[in-house]
Write a protein that holds these residues in place. Sequence first.
Motif, PDB file in Angstrom:
ATOM      1  N   ASP B  97       4.133   9.061  20.339  1.00 39.27           N
ATOM      2  CA  ASP B  97       3.061   9.470  19.255  1.00 39.27           C
ATOM      3  C   ASP B  97       3.824   8.701  18.064  1.00 39.27           C
ATOM      4  O   ASP B  97       4.565   9.280  17.355  1.00 39.27           O
ATOM      5  CB  ASP B  97       2.847  10.902  19.126  1.00 39.27           C
ATOM      6  N   MET B  98       3.356   7.746  17.590  1.00 36.64           N
ATOM      7  CA  MET B  98       3.601   7.021  16.145  1.00 36.64           C
ATOM      8  C   MET B  98       2.557   6.901  15.147  1.00 36.64           C
ATOM      9  O   MET B  98       1.324   6.769  15.621  1.00 36.64           O
ATOM     10  CB  MET B  98       4.160   5.529  16.405  1.00 36.64           C
ATOM     11  N   ARG B  99       2.981   7.678  14.064  1.00 40.16           N
ATOM     12  CA  ARG B  99       1.873   7.542  12.992  1.00 40.16           C
ATOM     13  C   ARG B  99       2.349   6.710  11.836  1.00 40.16           C
ATOM     14  O   ARG B  99       3.607   6.765  11.473  1.00 40.16           O
ATOM     15  CB  ARG B  99       1.416   8.921  12.846  1.00 40.16           C
ATOM     16  N   PHE B 100       1.424   5.783  11.155  1.00 40.81           N
ATOM     17  CA  PHE B 100       1.952   4.875  10.318  1.00 40.81           C
ATOM     18  C   PHE B 100       1.614   5.299   8.866  1.00 40.81           C
ATOM     19  O   PHE B 100       0.534   6.212   8.738  1.00 40.81           O
ATOM     20  CB  PHE B 100       1.211   3.493  10.548  1.00 40.81           C
ATOM     21  N   GLY B 101       2.434   4.872   7.965  1.00 41.94           N
ATOM     22  CA  GLY B 101       2.063   5.091   6.516  1.00 41.94           C
ATOM     23  C   GLY B 101       0.848   4.138   6.259  1.00 41.94           C
ATOM     24  O   GLY B 101       0.513   3.219   7.127  1.00 41.94           O
ATOM     25  N   ALA B 102       0.243   4.265   4.866  1.00 38.42           N
ATOM     26  CA  ALA B 102      -0.822   3.216   4.783  1.00 38.42           C
ATOM     27  C   ALA B 102      -0.280   1.728   4.459  1.00 38.42           C
ATOM     28  O   ALA B 102      -1.296   0.890   4.370  1.00 38.42           O
ATOM     29  CB  ALA B 102      -1.674   3.819   3.463  1.00 38.42           C
ATOM     30  N   GLY B 103       0.913   1.571   4.246  1.00 40.48           N
ATOM     31  CA  GLY B 103       1.478   0.198   4.083  1.00 40.48           C
ATOM     32  C   GLY B 103       1.805   0.043   2.311  1.00 40.48           C
ATOM     33  O   GLY B 103       0.975   0.551   1.468  1.00 40.48           O
TER      34      GLY B 103
END
Lengths: 114, 110
Positions: B97-103
């Motif tokens: 389960d990987m969650r990204f920041g908004a960039g």
Amino acid sequence: GAVVSQHPSWVICKSGTSVKIECRSLDFQATTMFWYRQFPKQSLMLMATSNEGSKATYEQGVEKDKFLINHASLTLSTLTVTSAHPEDSSFYICSALAVGETQYFGPGTRLLVL
Amino acid sequence: GENVEQHPSTLSVQEGDSAVIKCTYSDSASNYFPWYKQELGKGPQLIIDIRSNVGEKKDQRIAVTLNKTAKHFSLHITETQPEDSAVYFCAATRGSDMRFGAGTRLTVKP
């Protein structure tokens, strides 16, 4: 090492048609692959997790009958956008999960539905 | 679920200066933190990663630091070059389960 390819890199289709996108891990086997969607200037949005030999797990709000995922081998997952409409136009990116929980991404497929 | 916040959203630096991007995460069980660079029209490319049992990792001009107690991690790019211009994403991972920041959109001015 750890190369992931996608095909096609871009596709233009008419509204109502179906489009298949392939994701391949070229130099490693991946029991798990992921499909993301990315709108301009936004982050990656996970659509579904594709597991080899079993049904994909879809994120909330993603229609499984519209976005069909097949992970038939350890190196190939496909995403089929069925009955595509203009609002499905987007940048679709896959990734493959390698040893050590690292995800390697494909180059993306740009879909334009007219 | 995991929530990853990333700052700043845009960053402009002069060539040769350093750039720092910061991320915070909410799930203390996250144990793997990769950073990706995405150039226009391309897929994200892994540039560096760090695991929860390490506080700092360096690879040439790129370094990442992790503070598990505060649940934040940072990307440091030194001696920036125009080719460093891209969007950078942080991510926090637990298992698959990987969650990204908004960039962060980094622009390096020559």
